[in-house]
Design a protein around this motif. Structure first.
Motif, PDB file in Angstrom:
ATOM      1  N   ARG A 175      27.006  53.062  69.688  1.00  0.00           N
ATOM      2  CA  ARG A 175      25.923  52.157  70.088  1.00  0.00           C
ATOM      3  C   ARG A 175      25.456  51.392  68.862  1.00  0.00           C
ATOM      4  O   ARG A 175      25.178  51.995  67.825  1.00  0.00           O
ATOM      5  N   ASP A 176      25.407  50.062  68.952  1.00  0.00           N
ATOM      6  CA  ASP A 176      24.896  49.229  67.868  1.00  0.00           C
ATOM      7  C   ASP A 176      23.531  48.684  68.256  1.00  0.00           C
ATOM      8  O   ASP A 176      23.367  48.123  69.348  1.00  0.00           O
ATOM      9  N   GLU A 177      22.567  48.832  67.367  1.00  0.00           N
ATOM     10  CA  GLU A 177      21.259  48.213  67.527  1.00  0.00           C
ATOM     11  C   GLU A 177      21.161  47.111  66.474  1.00  0.00           C
ATOM     12  O   GLU A 177      21.148  47.393  65.271  1.00  0.00           O
ATOM     13  N   THR A 202      16.102  42.351  69.481  1.00  0.00           N
ATOM     14  CA  THR A 202      17.175  43.325  69.266  1.00  0.00           C
ATOM     15  C   THR A 202      18.256  43.195  70.328  1.00  0.00           C
ATOM     16  O   THR A 202      17.963  43.094  71.526  1.00  0.00           O
ATOM     17  N   LYS A 203      19.486  43.187  69.888  1.00  0.00           N
ATOM     18  CA  LYS A 203      20.644  43.215  70.775  1.00  0.00           C
ATOM     19  C   LYS A 203      21.272  44.603  70.700  1.00  0.00           C
ATOM     20  O   LYS A 203      21.576  45.103  69.603  1.00  0.00           O
ATOM     21  N   VAL A 204      21.446  45.250  71.841  1.00  0.00           N
ATOM     22  CA  VAL A 204      22.066  46.576  71.889  1.00  0.00           C
ATOM     23  C   VAL A 204      23.449  46.438  72.507  1.00  0.00           C
ATOM     24  O   VAL A 204      23.608  45.847  73.583  1.00  0.00           O
ATOM     25  N   THR A 205      24.454  46.960  71.822  1.00  0.00           N
ATOM     26  CA  THR A 205      25.819  46.922  72.336  1.00  0.00           C
ATOM     27  C   THR A 205      26.373  48.334  72.445  1.00  0.00           C
ATOM     28  O   THR A 205      25.964  49.240  71.720  1.00  0.00           O
ATOM     29  N   SER A 206      27.299  48.506  73.378  1.00  0.00           N
ATOM     30  CA  SER A 206      28.049  49.753  73.506  1.00  0.00           C
ATOM     31  C   SER A 206      29.518  49.448  73.252  1.00  0.00           C
ATOM     32  O   SER A 206      30.060  48.486  73.817  1.00  0.00           O
TER      33      SER A 206
END
Length: 261
Positions: A175-177, A202-206
């Protein structure tokens, strides 16, 4: 990045900004030198392994754009290992009295399963290439064929008589915050939300990485989960000051929209 010598093309918005208030975190520092003398744990007992502790495996910046003497924008990434999984891809059952051989092709590579719009700003996969993480007394470094490209490998397996063989490939889930910095008006600014300074935009990616590791066994793995210890790095540094989202440069605002924010 050093302060820019000129003012960006957009007019200076009437927002003096606020000083950033950083929260100090406890970081579990470990020694890779000490770990290297211990044998790594195989992690073949369960299908799923969850990390203990913070498990922040990467912290750093990626440039989104840069205009010399004008403005720039960076992504500030804090990356966390969510889990390690063994994914069952195929099983062979041999009902004959003789051993049977089969060929199978498996593929390595990175997939963004949430937040893929971030790639409209920068290559998230490139920030994974060459990344090393410490897991259970060993260091794992990711290759380009697991991050920025793919690779398909064909293997031959032998299934003994009257038996079953199951193929598992290892997958890392991250997970990237991601927060953002606008470098303009002679200094760096964290980008806040619309109408306020916190929480930061904030962009959250998986991200899933199908790794090169695989193994076969005659019985299915139990779900678990098991646990692993993961080396944690310090959080990525932010800018010293924050601006409301409406008061950063127009190009920065447009870029956030392109990235789905």
């Amino acid at each position: 990045m050093p302060p820019h010598p000129s003012v960006p093309t957009t007019a200076l918005a009437s927002d003096p900004g606020v000083k950033d208030s950083k929260v100090e975190e406890k970081v579990e520092h470990t020694s890779h030198v000490a770990k290297s003398v211990a044998a790594p744990r195989a992690l073949y007992d369960y299908r799923v392994y969850n990390p203990t502790g913070t498990a922040r495996t990467f912290a750093g910046r990626q440039n989104i754009y840069y205009r010399a003497g004008d403005e720039a924008m960076d992504a500030v990434i804090n990356r966390y290992l969510e889990r390690i999984q063994w994914i069952q891809l195929i099983a062979w059952k041999n009902d004959t009295d003789a051993a049977q051989q089969y060929q199978y092709s498996y593929t390595t590579g990175l997939t963004i399963t949430q937040g893929s719009e971030v790639t409209n700003g920068f290559s998230l996969g490139a920030s994974y290439q060459g990344m090393s993480i410490g897991v259970d007394h060993s260091t794992r470094t990711f290759k380009s064929t697991e991050t920025t490209s793919t690779q398909t490998t064909t293997i031959t397996v032998t299934v003994p008589p009257r038996s079953e063989l199951i193929f598992y490939q290892k997958r890392f889930d991250f997970r990237d915050e991601i927060t953002f910095i606008n470098d303009a008006w002679g200094q760096e600014w964290n980008i806040g939300p619309w109408g306020d300074y916190t929480p930061l935009t904030t962009k959250v990616t998986s991200v899933n990485i199908m790794a090169e590791e695989y193994f076969t066994r005659s019985a299915r793995l139990p779900e678990g989960p098991g646990s692993v210890t993961v080396d944690t790095v310090a959080a990525a540094s932010r800018a010293g000051w924050t601006r409301k989202r409406e008061n950063v440069t127009q190009r920065a605002k447009d870029m956030l929209v392109r990235m789905g924010l």
